[in-house]
Design an enzyme around this catalytic site. Structure first.
Site, PDB file in Angstrom:
ATOM      1  N   SER A  39       0.824  -1.211   0.000  1.00  0.00           N
ATOM      2  CA  SER A  39       0.000   0.000   0.000  1.00  0.00           C
ATOM      3  C   SER A  39       0.851   1.252   0.000  1.00  0.00           C
ATOM      4  O   SER A  39       0.334   2.355   0.028  1.00  0.00           O
ATOM      5  CB  SER A  39      -0.912  -0.006   1.235  1.00  0.00           C
ATOM      6  OG  SER A  39      -0.143  -0.160   2.412  1.00  0.00           O
ATOM      7  N   HIS A 172     -41.554  22.022  -7.455  1.00  0.00           N
ATOM      8  CA  HIS A 172     -41.713  21.180  -8.647  1.00  0.00           C
ATOM      9  C   HIS A 172     -41.126  21.852  -9.887  1.00  0.00           C
ATOM     10  O   HIS A 172     -41.562  21.576 -11.000  1.00  0.00           O
ATOM     11  CB  HIS A 172     -43.183  20.829  -8.902  1.00  0.00           C
ATOM     12  CG  HIS A 172     -43.930  20.432  -7.664  1.00  0.00           C
ATOM     13  ND1 HIS A 172     -43.952  19.133  -7.193  1.00  0.00           N
ATOM     14  CD2 HIS A 172     -44.639  21.169  -6.768  1.00  0.00           C
ATOM     15  CE1 HIS A 172     -44.671  19.090  -6.070  1.00  0.00           C
ATOM     16  NE2 HIS A 172     -45.089  20.320  -5.787  1.00  0.00           N
ATOM     17  N   SER A 293     -17.120  25.023 -26.906  1.00  0.00           N
ATOM     18  CA  SER A 293     -17.369  23.785 -27.624  1.00  0.00           C
ATOM     19  C   SER A 293     -16.485  23.770 -28.856  1.00  0.00           C
ATOM     20  O   SER A 293     -16.238  24.814 -29.462  1.00  0.00           O
ATOM     21  CB  SER A 293     -18.843  23.711 -28.024  1.00  0.00           C
ATOM     22  OG  SER A 293     -19.003  22.903 -29.159  1.00  0.00           O
ATOM     23  N   LYS A 299     -21.056  28.497 -27.701  1.00  0.00           N
ATOM     24  CA  LYS A 299     -21.269  27.865 -26.394  1.00  0.00           C
ATOM     25  C   LYS A 299     -20.308  28.310 -25.303  1.00  0.00           C
ATOM     26  O   LYS A 299     -19.132  28.541 -25.550  1.00  0.00           O
ATOM     27  CB  LYS A 299     -21.112  26.348 -26.554  1.00  0.00           C
ATOM     28  CG  LYS A 299     -22.162  25.722 -27.431  1.00  0.00           C
ATOM     29  CD  LYS A 299     -23.372  25.348 -26.651  1.00  0.00           C
ATOM     30  CE  LYS A 299     -23.112  24.010 -26.026  1.00  0.00           C
ATOM     31  NZ  LYS A 299     -24.311  23.326 -25.653  1.00  0.00           N
ATOM     32  N   GLU A 306     -21.025  21.290 -13.480  1.00  0.00           N
ATOM     33  CA  GLU A 306     -21.406  19.954 -13.972  1.00  0.00           C
ATOM     34  C   GLU A 306     -20.484  18.879 -13.404  1.00  0.00           C
ATOM     35  O   GLU A 306     -20.934  17.811 -12.990  1.00  0.00           O
ATOM     36  CB  GLU A 306     -21.352  19.918 -15.503  1.00  0.00           C
ATOM     37  CG  GLU A 306     -22.493  20.660 -16.151  1.00  0.00           C
ATOM     38  CD  GLU A 306     -22.320  20.729 -17.658  1.00  0.00           C
ATOM     39  OE1 GLU A 306     -23.114  20.125 -18.370  1.00  0.00           O
ATOM     40  OE2 GLU A 306     -21.372  21.378 -18.125  1.00  0.00           O
ATOM     41  N   GLN A 338      -7.020  -2.273   4.748  1.00  0.00           N
ATOM     42  CA  GLN A 338      -6.069  -1.496   3.952  1.00  0.00           C
ATOM     43  C   GLN A 338      -6.800  -0.786   2.801  1.00  0.00           C
ATOM     44  O   GLN A 338      -6.327   0.221   2.291  1.00  0.00           O
ATOM     45  CB  GLN A 338      -4.972  -2.419   3.411  1.00  0.00           C
ATOM     46  CG  GLN A 338      -3.898  -1.712   2.633  1.00  0.00           C
ATOM     47  CD  GLN A 338      -2.665  -2.580   2.462  1.00  0.00           C
ATOM     48  OE1 GLN A 338      -1.947  -2.855   3.424  1.00  0.00           O
ATOM     49  NE2 GLN A 338      -2.424  -3.040   1.253  1.00  0.00           N
TER      50      GLN A 338
HETATM   51  N1  ARG Z   1      -0.881  -1.447   5.528  1.00  0.00           N
HETATM   52  C1  ARG Z   1      -1.746  -1.951   6.530  1.00  0.00           C
HETATM   53  C2  ARG Z   1      -3.104  -1.243   6.471  1.00  0.00           C
HETATM   54  O1  ARG Z   1      -3.217  -0.307   5.802  1.00  0.00           O
HETATM   55  C3  ARG Z   1      -1.133  -1.779   7.875  1.00  0.00           C
HETATM   56  C4  ARG Z   1      -1.578  -2.771   8.889  1.00  0.00           C
HETATM   57  C5  ARG Z   1      -1.057  -4.088   8.512  1.00  0.00           C
HETATM   58  N2  ARG Z   1      -1.274  -5.051   9.533  1.00  0.00           N
HETATM   59  C6  ARG Z   1      -1.191  -6.326   9.282  1.00  0.00           C
HETATM   60  N3  ARG Z   1      -1.428  -7.136  10.253  1.00  0.00           N
HETATM   61  N4  ARG Z   1      -0.943  -6.793   8.085  1.00  0.00           N
HETATM   62  O2  ARG Z   1      -4.048  -1.630   7.092  1.00  0.00           O
END
Ligand code: ARG
Length: 485
Positions: A39, A172, A293, A299, A306, A338
């Site tokens: 992550s 309405h 446009s 336009k 939007e 995560q």
């Molecule tokens: N990257 C993990 C998360 O975002 C951190 C916690 C990970 N813990 C574990 N037991 N794998 O949640």
């Protein structure tokens, strides 16, 4: 251990672990699994919260004599350097180290040795990540509240210049009764104030400390969790370790509040879009918020409102994602969690950008030479007035007038319907019927009826708290001014 694992530099033991967690594992992760489970490329945005949380934890470990003062000093020094490296864009974020927590801890250990390895005493990434997300979100809530106030102020400023400007109020999307344009804008100020209050209320539940829950059950070390909470400016400590590491209800709550902000923005967007269409022509927004446009040279499209309307779907979608993520998770931490980050981050980014752009689009920008705001929405009072005069917006006023002359309301309602029918046949407004024509519907109608049928008369008559009479609107404006500065 595999060749891959053995080839890692021995100084970087965490990197080695990420290849194969411990002696227990007979093979390293495949590249695909690494990519799937890591992550770091999105959660690195939590780095400041991660370092703040670690420093508070280390300070407490030292105060409790769980680590030595020299370890704490080394951790502080290492974290200062890591902060510099990240700020300078020189930190080497590694996919192999999975997430922001392991990346920073590995670097700390590389910099300060054993003290870095002691930091994780009495802590787990489970309570660490929950703490980081809460700390980060708390800061973003504060920014959001400020931005909500700035947008309210922009609306108030435009409203102050448009108390006497009258447009048709709709139900309405049919012309209903005339209202002050300021009154209409202040309706949004109310919505955004409730949004701000919601954010401040949920902030209390975000600002609670999970750290010390450890992996799930608490820890054997004599931690002082209250001390860490105080250091981090948190309002309390999660009272159950299983709950502390695992629930993300605080993120869901934020996401729900953010969705409501966006829904309010989306309603405003829809009105701006309608108001600036040729058939209404009530307002213009500055060219920089529109696009042309490629094929139709005439336009000017309201792209910004939007897109905001469209992005509302995206933020509501994130709410659905987060709430579904939580459903069905057994206690305690699961890796599912995560997946809370990307929707939460995108919600915050979308919300902040949208609020910023709307404050500027509505209220304009300060011209540094004059100190005045310029480039906000331009109001076409003439067009609004003409539209209010078109749809028999004062029909209710005529009914109320007849009630004051003694007719029961239901009968007055019926009588006015006939008058509207006649006016429609003749192609005129009610106020353009002659006194004789009006008296044919009810003999009690007198000359004073024309004041009642005027748009100003209609507004002034609604002089109850929360009504559209200019006197009421001015009182509300004063209240908002006192509040917002
Ligand atoms: N990257 C993990 C998360 O975002 C951190 C916690 C990970 N813990 C574990 N037991 N794998 O949640």
């Amino acid at each position: 251990m595999s060749d891959l694992t053995r080839s890692q530099p021995s100084s970087n033991q965490l990197a080695t672990k990420a290849q194969a967690w411990s002696a227990l594992f007979s093979e390293p992760m495949s590249d695909l699994v690494k990519r799937y489970t890591s992550s770091v490329f999105f959660d690195k945005r939590l780095w400041q919260a991660d370092i703040a949380g670690s420093l508070a934890h280390a300070e407490m470990l030292a105060a409790q004599a769980i680590i030595g003062p020299e370890d704490y000093a080394a951790i502080q020094k290492g974290m200062a350097q890591i902060t510099q490296e990240i700020e300078a864009g020189q930190f080497d974020w590694q996919l192999d180290l999975e997430d922001v927590h392991l990346n920073i801890e590995a670097r700390l250990t590389a910099l300060v040795g054993d003290a870095g390895k002691r930091l994780h005493t009495g802590r787990s990434r489970n309570d660490q990540v929950a703490t980081d997300v809460r700390l980060w979100l708390r800061g973003e809530i504060d920014v959001t509240v400020e931005l909500l106030r700035a947008l309210q102020l922009a609306l108030v400023e435009v409203a102050e210049n448009n108390v006497e400007v009258i447009l048709p109020g709709f139900t309405h999307l049919q012309v209903a009764q005339p209202v002050s344009f300021a009154h209409h804008l202040l309706a949004y100020v109310e919505m955004f104030e409730r949004d701000a209050q919601r954010m401040l209320d949920l902030r209390k539940r975000v600002n609670v400390l999970p750290l010390g829950s450890a992996a799930l059950a608490g820890t054997t070390y004599p931690l002082d969790r209250e001390r860490v909470a105080t250091t981090l400016g948190m309002e309390g400590v999660c009272q159950n370790s299983l709950d502390g590491v695992s629930d993300r209800d605080f993120a869901i709550e934020f996401s729900a509040a953010a969705s409501l902000v966006m829904v309010h923005i989306s309603r405003l967007s829809e009105e701006l879009i309608v108001w600036m269409s040729q058939n209404f022509g009530f307002i213009k927004i500055a060219d920089r918020f529109t696009t042309g446009s490629s094929i139709m040279p005439q336009k000017k499209n309201p792209d910004v409102p939007e897109l905001a309307r469209g992005k509302t779907g995206r933020v509501v979608g994130h709410l659905m994602g987060l709430i579904t993520l939580m459903k069905g998770q057994p206690l305690a931490y699961n890796k599912d969690n995560q997946e809370d980050k990307e929707p939460l981050f995108d919600t915050v980014d979308t919300l902040k950008d949208t609020l910023r752009i709307f404050a500027e689009m509505v209220g304009g920008q300060v011209n540094p030479h004059t100190g005045c705001k310029e480039g906000g929405i331009t109001v076409n009072a003439q067009a609004m007035r003409a539209a209010a005069q078109k749809g028999y917006a004062t029909a209710t006023d005529l009914a109320d007038y007849l009630v004051k002359k003694g007719l029961p309301f239901r009968d007055a309602h019926e009588t006015v319907a006939h008058a509207v029918k006649l006016a429609a046949q003749k192609g005129v407004d009610l106020s353009e019927l002659s006194l004789a024509e009006l008296q044919a519907f009810n003999p009690n109608v007198a000359d004073d009826v024309f004041a009642v049928l005027s748009l100003e008369g209609s507004l002034n008559a609604r002089n109850t708290l929360g009504g559209t009479a200019p006197a009421q609107v001015r009182a509300q404006l004063a209240r908002h001014r006192a509040r917002l500065g």
